[in-house]
Design an enzyme around this catalytic site. Structure first.
Site, mmCIF file in Angstrom:
data_model
loop_
_atom_site.group_PDB
_atom_site.id
_atom_site.type_symbol
_atom_site.label_atom_id
_atom_site.label_comp_id
_atom_site.label_asym_id
_atom_site.label_seq_id
_atom_site.Cartn_x
_atom_site.Cartn_y
_atom_site.Cartn_z
ATOM 1 N N ASP A 60 74.447 14.714 -34.202
ATOM 2 C CA ASP A 60 74.619 14.897 -35.639
ATOM 3 C C ASP A 60 73.569 14.066 -36.363
ATOM 4 O O ASP A 60 73.196 12.990 -35.886
ATOM 5 C CB ASP A 60 76.034 14.427 -36.058
ATOM 6 N N ASN B 28 65.456 25.797 -32.032
ATOM 7 C CA ASN B 28 65.298 24.667 -31.104
ATOM 8 C C ASN B 28 66.406 24.654 -30.050
ATOM 9 O O ASN B 28 66.161 24.396 -28.862
ATOM 10 C CB ASN B 28 65.341 23.336 -31.878
ATOM 11 N N ALA C 244 78.034 28.908 -34.489
ATOM 12 C CA ALA C 244 79.071 28.948 -35.526
ATOM 13 C C ALA C 244 78.497 29.678 -36.734
ATOM 14 O O ALA C 244 77.823 29.094 -37.573
ATOM 15 C CB ALA C 244 79.496 27.535 -35.904
ATOM 16 N N TYR D 291 72.397 29.543 -47.530
ATOM 17 C CA TYR D 291 73.411 29.476 -46.464
ATOM 18 C C TYR D 291 73.650 30.859 -45.864
ATOM 19 O O TYR D 291 73.563 31.038 -44.649
ATOM 20 C CB TYR D 291 74.705 28.925 -47.064
HETATM 21 P P1 NAD Z 1 80.730 19.772 -41.886
HETATM 22 O O1 NAD Z 1 79.773 19.624 -43.013
HETATM 23 O O2 NAD Z 1 81.925 18.879 -41.859
HETATM 24 O O3 NAD Z 1 79.989 19.611 -40.499
HETATM 25 C C1 NAD Z 1 78.655 19.998 -40.293
HETATM 26 C C2 NAD Z 1 77.990 18.874 -39.499
HETATM 27 O O4 NAD Z 1 76.642 19.254 -39.196
HETATM 28 C C3 NAD Z 1 77.924 17.567 -40.273
HETATM 29 O O5 NAD Z 1 78.420 16.531 -39.456
HETATM 30 C C4 NAD Z 1 76.432 17.391 -40.569
HETATM 31 O O6 NAD Z 1 76.059 16.041 -40.684
HETATM 32 C C5 NAD Z 1 75.800 18.109 -39.398
HETATM 33 N N1 NAD Z 1 74.449 18.617 -39.670
HETATM 34 C C6 NAD Z 1 74.043 19.374 -40.719
HETATM 35 N N2 NAD Z 1 72.737 19.674 -40.597
HETATM 36 C C7 NAD Z 1 72.310 19.095 -39.443
HETATM 37 C C8 NAD Z 1 71.065 19.035 -38.789
HETATM 38 N N3 NAD Z 1 69.971 19.629 -39.284
HETATM 39 N N4 NAD Z 1 70.980 18.344 -37.626
HETATM 40 C C9 NAD Z 1 72.074 17.728 -37.105
HETATM 41 N N5 NAD Z 1 73.284 17.745 -37.692
HETATM 42 C C10 NAD Z 1 73.400 18.422 -38.852
HETATM 43 O O7 NAD Z 1 81.177 21.312 -41.849
HETATM 44 P P2 NAD Z 1 82.252 22.060 -40.938
HETATM 45 O O8 NAD Z 1 83.253 22.651 -41.819
HETATM 46 O O9 NAD Z 1 82.670 21.186 -39.826
HETATM 47 O O10 NAD Z 1 81.367 23.257 -40.385
HETATM 48 C C11 NAD Z 1 80.859 23.254 -39.064
HETATM 49 C C12 NAD Z 1 80.133 24.572 -38.812
HETATM 50 O O11 NAD Z 1 81.042 25.662 -38.957
HETATM 51 C C13 NAD Z 1 78.992 24.839 -39.785
HETATM 52 O O12 NAD Z 1 77.932 25.434 -39.089
HETATM 53 C C14 NAD Z 1 79.577 25.807 -40.774
HETATM 54 O O13 NAD Z 1 78.596 26.639 -41.344
HETATM 55 C C15 NAD Z 1 80.546 26.590 -39.892
HETATM 56 N N6 NAD Z 1 81.635 27.176 -40.689
HETATM 57 C C16 NAD Z 1 82.657 26.394 -41.156
HETATM 58 C C17 NAD Z 1 83.654 26.957 -41.922
HETATM 59 C C18 NAD Z 1 84.823 26.151 -42.446
HETATM 60 O O14 NAD Z 1 85.670 26.703 -43.153
HETATM 61 N N7 NAD Z 1 84.960 24.878 -42.116
HETATM 62 C C19 NAD Z 1 83.607 28.321 -42.228
HETATM 63 C C20 NAD Z 1 82.542 29.079 -41.760
HETATM 64 C C21 NAD Z 1 81.566 28.498 -40.969
#
Ligand code: NAD
Ligand code: UDP
Length: 314
Positions: free
Chosen positions: A31, A101, A116, A147
């Site tokens: 992360d 990557n 995801a 997004y």
């Molecule tokens: P979140 O923001 O809590 O977690 C995302 C994590 O990714 C964070 O810890 C952030 O620091 C890390 N991150 C972001 N860009 C990064 C990068 N370039 N390199 C390394 N780390 C990076 O969000 P979440 O709700 O846990 O979502 C997780 C995944 O699930 C995401 O890809 C999101 O698009 C997808 N998603 C979530 C939901 C939801 O309802 N929670 C719905 C649809 C899709």
């Protein structure tokens, strides 16, 4: 069994790390701590089967840095509209360069890779509920497009790496998921309403609150991710993962106000640009291919989430 979880310090990523560790899987969590928080994985610090690497996925990773892997879960990406619109170019880079990557890494190592993706690939849908064969209705020139289009191109990358290199790729489209460890300040609907209700602040409904979302509890969603990673090699998805029980945003506000016993007023604010008016997954593919359907009703999931937020916010 050894897994790489990107986005490990985020909401879903940290729960996925917990689930994998319970299943006896060794986990490397990555992360960049952009929207993720160390507190989400602090309890894993003394666990010999878990390692954390602070790293941004837009920078390539070598096989030597990560060691042998069976599966990569790519969850790294800011996920709330507030967070992904803060730096739209970073959101795009994370989805294109970052995903690419990881695909290269999966290719070098010979690991399965799961992406995801999101219900946002359907944009503001014109069919309801949304089936995976629907192409979507996305504005490529709006504030959400960094997004939506980022996630769409990440799906295309998965598909093309699978085609060209025979890589074992898997795509899940996640619908709104809620639960403990959501960032209390990142503006998502369930966390915002609970935090506002608990603090006695106004509960902010955007628009008239008639737009709908289908809210999935985090444990159910994580189970879907694990099942998808272990699915038949020929099953690449995309597969919808979400709870088909649909609520309007105003109903959600009223339920949370009642469950918390809050005296907060419900107030109405402007609807953000391109906010989808309805969203509900058709989960028949997940049911038939993964044997998955959500088990936790909103009342139970919301109770657990309210308990969590009562502990972490004043
Ligand atoms: P979140 O923001 O809590 O977690 C995302 C994590 O990714 C964070 O810890 C952030 O620091 C890390 N991150 C972001 N860009 C990064 C990068 N370039 N390199 C390394 N780390 C990076 O969000 P979440 O709700 O846990 O979502 C997780 C995944 O699930 C995401 O890809 C999101 O698009 C997808 N998603 C979530 C939901 C939801 O309802 N929670 C719905 C649809 C899709
Ligand atoms: N929403 C709201 N008030 C808030 C936060 C969100 O009314 O304080 C609405 C938002 O406009 C959207 C829905 O709740 O219609 C879900 O928003 P969220 O940001 O959680 O997710 P997404 O829009 O990505 O589905």
């Amino acid at each position: 069994m050894r897994a790489l979880v990107t986005g490990a310090a985020g909401f879903l990523g940290s729960h996925l790390c917990d689930r994998l560790r319970r299943d006896g899987v060794e986990v490397l969590g990555i992360d960049n701590l952009d929207t993720g928080r160390r507190v989400n994985i602090a309890h894993l610090a003394g666990d010999a089967g878990f390692r954390f690497l602070e790293h941004d996925i837009t920078q390539a990773l070598s096989p030597a840095e990560v060691g042998p892997l069976d599966v990569i879960f790519n969850l790294a990406c800011p996920a709330s509209p507030f967070a992904y619109q803060r730096d739209p170019l970073f959101t795009l880079d994370t989805n294109y360069i970052g995903t690419r990557n990881l695909l290269e890494l999966a290719r070098d190592i010979g690991a399965v890779i799961l992406q995801a993706s999101t219900s946002e690939v359907y944009g503001d849908p014109t069919i309801h509920p949304q089936v995976e064969s629907y192409w979507g209705n996305v504005n490529c020139f709006g504030t959400r497009s960094c997004y939506d289009e980022g996630k769409r191109v990440a799906e295309t990358l998965m598909l093309e790496y699978g085609r060209r290199y025979g890589l074992r790729v898997k795509v899940v489209r996640i619908f709104n998921t809620y639960g403990p460890r959501m960032d209390p300040e990142d503006g998502r609907v369930v966390s915002s309403f609970i935090v506002q209700a608990v603090r006695g602040e106004p509960i902010t409904v955007f628009g008239d609150g008639s737009q709908t979302r289908s809210l999935c509890y985090v444990d159910d969603l994580i189970d879907g991710l694990v099942r998808m990673a272990a699915s038949e090699p020929d099953f690449i998805g995309p597969v919808n993962l979400g709870n088909p029980t649909e609520l309007t945003v105003l109903e959600t506000a009223r339920i949370i106000k009642e469950m918390t016993g809050s005296s907060s007023p419900i107030v109405f604010k402007d609807l953000p640009q391109d906010d989808p008016m309805k969203r509900k997954p058709d989960i028949s593919v997940a049911e038939s291919r993964l044997g998955w359907r959500p088990q936790i009703p909103f009342a139970d999931g919301a109770t657990r989430t309210i308990e969590h937020f009562r502990d972490v916010v004043e």
